[in-house]
Structure formats: structure tokens, C-alpha cells
Design an enzyme around this catalytic site. Structure first.
Site, PDB file in Angstrom:
ATOM      1  NE  ARG A 162      -0.316  14.553   2.368  1.00 44.62           N
ATOM      2  CZ  ARG A 162      -0.389  14.176   3.647  1.00 44.62           C
ATOM      3  NH1 ARG A 162      -1.493  13.618   4.107  1.00 44.62           N
ATOM      4  NH2 ARG A 162       0.628  14.357   4.456  1.00 44.62           N
TER       5      ARG A 162
ATOM      6  NE  ARG B 222       4.923  13.139   5.501  1.00 41.08           N
ATOM      7  CZ  ARG B 222       3.989  12.578   4.715  1.00 41.08           C
ATOM      8  NH1 ARG B 222       4.256  12.310   3.441  1.00 41.08           N
ATOM      9  NH2 ARG B 222       2.819  12.292   5.199  1.00 41.08           N
TER      10      ARG B 222
ATOM     11  NE  ARG C 102       3.360  14.517  12.492  1.00 37.62           N
ATOM     12  CZ  ARG C 102       2.304  14.442  11.697  1.00 37.62           C
ATOM     13  NH1 ARG C 102       1.129  14.846  12.086  1.00 37.62           N
ATOM     14  NH2 ARG C 102       2.430  13.939  10.484  1.00 37.62           N
TER      15      ARG C 102
HETATM   16  P1  AMP Z   1      -0.192  14.657   8.218  1.00 34.22           P
HETATM   17  O1  AMP Z   1      -1.327  14.871   7.272  1.00 34.22           O
HETATM   18  O2  AMP Z   1      -0.647  14.354   9.621  1.00 34.22           O
HETATM   19  O3  AMP Z   1       0.818  13.638   7.699  1.00 34.22           O
HETATM   20  O4  AMP Z   1       0.589  16.055   8.329  1.00 34.22           O
HETATM   21  C1  AMP Z   1       1.203  16.640   7.210  1.00 34.22           C
HETATM   22  C2  AMP Z   1       2.288  17.620   7.640  1.00 34.22           C
HETATM   23  O5  AMP Z   1       1.699  18.671   8.447  1.00 34.22           O
HETATM   24  C3  AMP Z   1       3.381  17.039   8.524  1.00 34.22           C
HETATM   25  O6  AMP Z   1       4.406  16.387   7.777  1.00 34.22           O
HETATM   26  C4  AMP Z   1       3.881  18.280   9.249  1.00 34.22           C
HETATM   27  O7  AMP Z   1       4.701  19.084   8.404  1.00 34.22           O
HETATM   28  C5  AMP Z   1       2.594  19.061   9.493  1.00 34.22           C
HETATM   29  N1  AMP Z   1       1.980  18.669  10.791  1.00 34.22           N
HETATM   30  C6  AMP Z   1       0.776  18.027  10.991  1.00 34.22           C
HETATM   31  N2  AMP Z   1       0.548  17.821  12.301  1.00 34.22           N
HETATM   32  C7  AMP Z   1       1.635  18.302  12.952  1.00 34.22           C
HETATM   33  C8  AMP Z   1       2.028  18.370  14.321  1.00 34.22           C
HETATM   34  N3  AMP Z   1       1.259  17.861  15.304  1.00 34.22           N
HETATM   35  N4  AMP Z   1       3.222  18.960  14.621  1.00 34.22           N
HETATM   36  C9  AMP Z   1       4.006  19.475  13.665  1.00 34.22           C
HETATM   37  N5  AMP Z   1       3.716  19.437  12.360  1.00 34.22           N
HETATM   38  C10 AMP Z   1       2.549  18.860  11.993  1.00 34.22           C
END
Ligand code: AMP
Length: 218
Positions: A160, A171, A88
């Protein structure tokens, strides 16, 4: 084939990832799912990650990179991967290159699903996720057949904690500042492919599928 799928929150990465893993027999590794499971199980890592997730912030690299490294070191990671939600940042992309090199693996493509912000905000606030299998639904575009029940496993659907309007804006801001610069990193390596995520789910997938089939037959 080892593929990365990226895109702002709400672009439909999870939905496309489900289809890709089935058709191309890829192992789906979603760091967001790993964190949500750890939160559900109440592990130490989950508690730590939740502090960041609830605010819409990125979990620190030392936690994320460690988790991905451990996961990629298992034997089932040799057969083809779909990385979803990782990397990310440019720093994470560099860390991934190092891990992949150590494991004698390589990334074949980075697929970016792109959607404008107004649409993303409207989608995320209508998103529902299965508590049991993690499948994604959208009350507007992809509603479940029965209200609040997953079509695939009959699990309960939930909203969520990080899909509230303020957290979504945070985000998106983080995505623009920290994740977008990663595009240049992969573009320079000739791995980047962008698809218009504002189309219907099946049209988005048709574009991805055509691209992956070409890549597979290269
Ligand atoms: P997502 O389901 O991919 O939107 O991830 C949900 C949350 O998990 C994000 O908003 C971050 O807080 C954390 N997260 C997921 N992947 C990462 C990553 N590669 N680096 C840092 N935080 C992450």
C-alpha cells in the site's frame, strides 16, 4: 449483532475482520476498502480521498460520514454489521450514534486489537494486500503460499502507498491523538473489549470469537 473493530494501523484488524464476518455472518464495511476501491475506479470521491490517504491523514468527516450513512441505509445492513476503520474519532462515533438511531440499529460491542508501536511499524512495512479481493498478508508472519500472489483468488499482491515508514508514523500519531480518545467514549457505554493483538493470529481470533459467542448468547 453490530460490531466495531478498532486498533492502530497494522494491528491485524483486516485479518480478524475476515474471520469474524465468516463465522458470525456479518456484513464487513471497511471505510479504508471503500476509499481504496474509489481510488482504483478513479471516482471524484476517490481522487479527493487519495490526497489525504497518501499523507496518512484522515479523510474529512463530511465525506466519511456521508459514505457510511449511505451504506448503512441499504437493506442488507439490517442483518449484522462489522464496521472496520470507522468510527475513528469521537466526532465520528457521535455521528454514527445518530445514524444508527435514525435507522433503529445499535452497536453491541467495540473490539480493540492492541499492539505496541515498534511491532506495528515492523508489521506494516512487511504488509502486502491483494489488489483483487483486498485480503491481507504479511511477509513475516502470514506470507502468501506463492510470492506476490493471493492465496484466495490468485490476485496480485501490492504494498500500500500509505504503508511507507514516514506515512506509517504519521498514521500512528493520528491514531494516538484522534482515535484513542474514542476508547473512553465506548468504555463509558460499557461496549469496549480489548484483545492483545501481539499474539498469533489464531490466538487473537480465539479471544474475539469467545467474546462474540458469549455476546450472541446473552
Ligand atoms: P485503513 O485501511 O482503515 O487503514 O484506512 C486507510 C486510510 O483511509 C486512512 O489512513 C484514512 O486516510 C482513510 N480512512 C479510512 N477510514 C477513515 C475514517 N473513518 N475517517 C477518516 N479517514 C479514513
Amino acid at each position: 449483532m453490530n460490531i466495531i473493530i478498532m486498533g492502530p494501523p497494522g494491528a491485524g484488524k483486516g485479518t480478524q475482520a475476515e474471520k469474524m464476518t465468516k463465522d458470525f455472518a456479518l456484513l464487513h464495511i471497511s471505510t479504508g476498502d471503500i476509499f481504496r476501491n474509489a481510488v482504483k475506479e478513479g471516482t471524484e470521491m476517490g481522487k479527493k480521498a487519495k490526497e489525504y490517504m497518501d499523507k496518512g491523514l484522515l479523510v474529512p468527516d463530511e465525506i466519511v460520514v456521508g459514505i457510511v450513512k449511505e451504506r448503512l441505509s441499504r437493506p442488507d445492513s439490517k442483518e449484522g454489521l462489522l464496521l472496520d476503520g470507522f468510527p475513528r474519532t469521537v466526532e465520528q462515533a457521535e455521528a454514527l450514534d445518530k445514524v444508527m438511531q435514525e435507522l433503529e440499529l445499535k452497536i453491541n460491542a467495540v473490539i480493540s486489537v492492541d499492539v505496541n508501536e515498534e511491532e506495528l511499524i515492523s508489521r506494516l512495512t512487511a504488509r502486502r494486500v491483494c489488489r483483487n479481493c483486498g485480503a491481507n498478508f504479511n511477509l513475516k508472519y502470514n506470507p502468501p503460499k506463492v510470492r506476490n500472489i493471493c492465496d484466495h483468488c490468485s490476485g496480485e499482491l501490492y504494498h500500500r502507498d500509505d504503508d511507507t515508514i514516514d506515512t506509517v508514523k504519521e498514521r500512528l500519531d493520528i491514531y494516538n491523538k484522534q482515535t484513542l480518545p474514542m476508547i473512553e467514549y465506548y468504555r463509558q457505554k460499557n461496549l469496549y473489549f480489548s484483545v492483545d493483538g501481539a499474539q498469533q493470529i489464531n490466538q487473537v481470533y480465539a479471544a474475539i470469537k469467545a467474546y462474540l459467542e458469549k455476546l450472541k448468547n446473552k
